[in-house]
Write an enzyme that holds these catalytic residues in place. Sequence first.
Site, mmCIF file in Angstrom:
data_model
loop_
_atom_site.group_PDB
_atom_site.id
_atom_site.type_symbol
_atom_site.label_atom_id
_atom_site.label_comp_id
_atom_site.label_asym_id
_atom_site.label_seq_id
_atom_site.Cartn_x
_atom_site.Cartn_y
_atom_site.Cartn_z
ATOM 1 N N GLY A 242 47.722 52.815 76.790
ATOM 2 C CA GLY A 242 47.227 51.630 76.131
ATOM 3 C C GLY A 242 47.289 50.306 76.853
ATOM 4 C CE LYS A 244 43.093 51.443 83.204
ATOM 5 N NZ LYS A 244 44.395 52.172 83.138
ATOM 6 C CG ASP A 259 44.075 59.218 74.547
ATOM 7 O OD1 ASP A 259 43.891 58.776 75.692
ATOM 8 O OD2 ASP A 259 44.711 60.278 74.331
ATOM 9 C CB CYS A 354 45.420 56.799 88.250
ATOM 10 S SG CYS A 354 45.758 58.122 87.066
#
Length: 423
Positions: A242, A244, A259, A354
Site C-alpha cells: 500500500g 503507492k 489487490d 521490482c
Amino acid sequence: MQPPRPKSDPPGVPARRAALKLLDAVLRRGLALEQALDSSTQGLAPNDRGLAHAIVAEALRRLPDLDALINSATRQPLPDDAKARFALRIALVQALALGTPGHAAIATVLPLVDGGPRKLVHGVFGTLSRQGVTLPEPPTLPDPVALRWHAAWGDQLIEDAERAIAAPPPIDLTLRDPGTVPELEGESLAPGHLRLAERGAIPALDGYAEGAWWVQDLAASIPARLLGKGAGTALDLCAAPGGKTLQLAASGWDVTAVDISESRLARLRENLERTGLDAKIVAADLLAWQPAAPADAVLLDAPCSATGIFRRHPDVLHRVRPSLIAEMAALQAQLFARAADWVAPGDTLVFSTCSLEPQEGEDQLARFLAARSDYAIVPVREDELPEGITPREDGTLRLLPGMLADKGGLDGFFIARLRRDTA
C-alpha cells in the site's frame, strides 16, 4: 526438516531451532522468508523471533560462501538439504558474520542434531575455527543468479549487487506532508523523502503514531511520483502493501486500491487509518474484476519475481528460478493488457516491477507496445527523479543496485510511463 526437540531447550536454543525451520522453509520448500516467519517462530518471544530472522537473513546473504567453507572441511560433500549442512550454516554465520562467540554459536546449534550428524557438525565447526577462516567481502552471489544477471547487465552489475547484499539496506520514509519533516536524523534524497541514519524500532520513531510517514524504499516511491498531483481518479493495481496508494492519496488523487490478498490489504487499511488518508479498497482478482469506468490514471505495480529487492529479501536469490520468472511474466502480460483498457483516452498508465529480469521489464513493455498502437511512452524527465538517477534514452527507467551506492543504494526496478491516445 524437524530438529530433535528435548523436553526443555537450554537458553538460546529455541531461536536457533526456529532459524533452522525457517532456513529449511526457504531453501527446501521454496517459501518466502517473510511468508514462513510466523509459522517457524511460533511461540517465541519477540527478541528470539528477531534473532532467528537475523540469522537466516544473514545466512541467505552469504550462503555460497558458507557452503564453500563447509565443503572445504568435509571429506565428502554434504547433500544440500542435509540437516548437518543447515546446522553448520547457522553456527558459522553467527560466528563469522554476526559477532556471536564461537563457543556460543556451536553450543546453541548442537542440540538441533543428534547421532552422527552432531559429531560431524561439531568436528567441522572445530576444524574451521582452528583454521581461523573468514567470510569474503563482499559476499558471493549464487552462480545461477550471477550467470543470469551477467547475461542481462554485465560485469558491473554483479560487482554492484555483491556490494549491495553485504548488509541490510537503509530505511526510507515517504512523508505524508513534504513540508512537515519529523525530528529524525537522516538525509532527504527527493521531495517528501527521508533516509534514516540509523535503523531502529519503527513504531517508536517520531511521527509514526501521528501518521506523518510510512516506510517505503526510495525506488518503490518513484512510480507514483510519476503521476504527479491528483487530477481525478486513480487505480492502484496490485496495491498491497500500500505505499503507492498512500502516495497517491496524499497527492490528492481519488484512489481505488485493488489487490487479490485480503491479508496484505489489512496492512494498507491500518496505514490509511494511521495516516488519516483515504482510499477505496477492493479485494479482487484483477483477471476477473474491472472498474465501473475508466480512470484518469492507472498504476500497475505488477506481480513479479521480486529479484530487485534482494537487499531486503535475500531469499529471492535462492528460491527464484527461470520457471517462476516465466510464470510471472505471463501473468504480467495478462494484467498489463487488462489495465490498459481501464485508462481514459488521453490519460496515463504507469507500469512498474521490482525485478532485475528483462523478461519482467523491458521485454514486457516491448511486447505490450507492439500489440497496442494506442499507447506511447511518455518519457520520464530527469527533474522528476532523485539526483543521480537518469532516465534511459527511450524515456523508461531502469533502477540498478549500483545507483546511489554512496547514499545507501536503491532496490532494482523497471518503470515506464505511458499515455493512451485520444483517438
